[in-house]
Design an enzyme around this catalytic site. Structure first.
Site, mmCIF file in Angstrom:
data_model
loop_
_atom_site.group_PDB
_atom_site.id
_atom_site.type_symbol
_atom_site.label_atom_id
_atom_site.label_comp_id
_atom_site.label_asym_id
_atom_site.label_seq_id
_atom_site.Cartn_x
_atom_site.Cartn_y
_atom_site.Cartn_z
ATOM 1 N N SER A 47 -50.082 40.110 13.285
ATOM 2 C CA SER A 47 -50.919 39.346 12.342
ATOM 3 C C SER A 47 -52.374 39.792 12.357
ATOM 4 O O SER A 47 -53.276 38.991 12.103
ATOM 5 C CB SER A 47 -50.843 37.846 12.647
ATOM 6 O OG SER A 47 -49.499 37.438 12.754
ATOM 7 N N ARG A 48 -52.598 41.056 12.736
ATOM 8 C CA ARG A 48 -53.963 41.612 12.767
ATOM 9 C C ARG A 48 -54.857 40.950 13.804
ATOM 10 O O ARG A 48 -56.080 41.095 13.769
ATOM 11 C CB ARG A 48 -54.631 41.548 11.379
ATOM 12 C CG ARG A 48 -53.867 42.342 10.312
ATOM 13 C CD ARG A 48 -53.898 43.836 10.647
ATOM 14 N NE ARG A 48 -53.235 44.663 9.652
ATOM 15 C CZ ARG A 48 -51.984 45.135 9.769
ATOM 16 N NH1 ARG A 48 -51.253 44.853 10.843
ATOM 17 N NH2 ARG A 48 -51.466 45.913 8.850
#
Ligand SMILES: Cc1cc2nc3c(=O)[nH]c(=O)nc-3n(C[C@H](O)[C@H](O)[C@H](O)COP(=O)(O)O)c2cc1C
Length: 220
Positions: A197-198
């Site tokens: 999710s970065r």
């Protein structure tokens, strides 16, 4: 080259992957960046990722503009990170004027990046001699044959230079005076581990005036 078996992704904008190979937190990371680097480099070597020893070197020209290229790390210890090159190359000329550089390793399969920044100095002649003489003969002659980064009129110039170097220097060429090692003395390190999710992990180490390393987490 025939690339007909490969299908190209529809668009660069839609090309993305999730990073899920590992994690790096303050508690597990070493207190000294050098030992953290050793752990990650050893892991990259053991994982047989392609060219784990390849690193990007960024330098700054007299005009203040940056440039990069890839070189191979040849050694490292508490003094710094060492690579070898032609001192008259573009990077050599830039380092002569502005002796600072930034290094970057990207171990794609491990979803890891290491960044290292600091002052750059030449290694001792003894160190350059020792490494030069450990290289295969064609590489040693190549150091004489290639005026690295200069414009040449054709590939034939290199072939002719190599033949001339072989005649002039024989089987035991001395190290050219314009060829040798550089050592980057780190002042700042960063270890990046891709996460889902970065929400990547980034740990920075900055050298303090008292010689200690300050370890801090950076936002991804
Ligand atoms: C994987 C790889 C490793 C390289 N290793 C070196 C190296 O150790 N030393 C070097 O001078 N050039 C090396 N090169 C070539 C450099 O990337 C670059 O072309 C050359 O040093 C000239 O750069 P400059 O004109 O910016 O000085 C390597 C290139 C690649 C792709």
């Amino acid at each position: 080259m025939n690339s007909s078996n490969h299908s190209k992704p529809e668009s660069l904008a839609d090309l993305r992957k999730s990073y899920e190979q590992g994690e790096l937190d303050e508690a597990m990371a070493a207190n000294e960046p050098l030992s953290q680097f050793k752990q990650w480099l050893d892991h990259a070597l053991a994982s047989r990722v392609p060219e784990p020893n390849a690193m990007t070197v960024a330098t700054v020209g007299a005009d203040g503009r940056p440039s990069t290229r890839i070189v191979l790390i040849k050694s490292y210890d508490e003094r710094g990170i060492v690579w070898f090159t032609n001192y008259q190359s573009r990077k050599g000329q830039e380092l002569a004027i502005h002796p600072f550089a930034a290094l970057q390793f990207h171990w794609v399969e491990l979803e890891r990046v290491v960044r290292i920044e600091g002052r750059v100095e030449k290694v001792s002649d003894e160190e350059s001699d020792a490494y030069f003489h450990s290289r295969p003969l064609d590489s040693r002659l190549g150091a004489w044959a290639s005026p690295q980064s200069q414009v040449i009129s054709s590939r034939g110039v290199l072939v002719a230079n190599a033949a001339k170097a072989a005649v002039q220097h024989g089987l035991n060429p001395a190290r050219p005076p314009h060829w040798g090692g550089y050592r980057l003395v780190p002042e700042r390190w960063e270890f990046w581990q891709g996460r889902k999710s970065r929400l990547h992990d980034r740990l920075s180490y900055r050298l303090q005036a008292d010689g200690q390393w300050l370890k801090e987490r950076l936002a991804p």
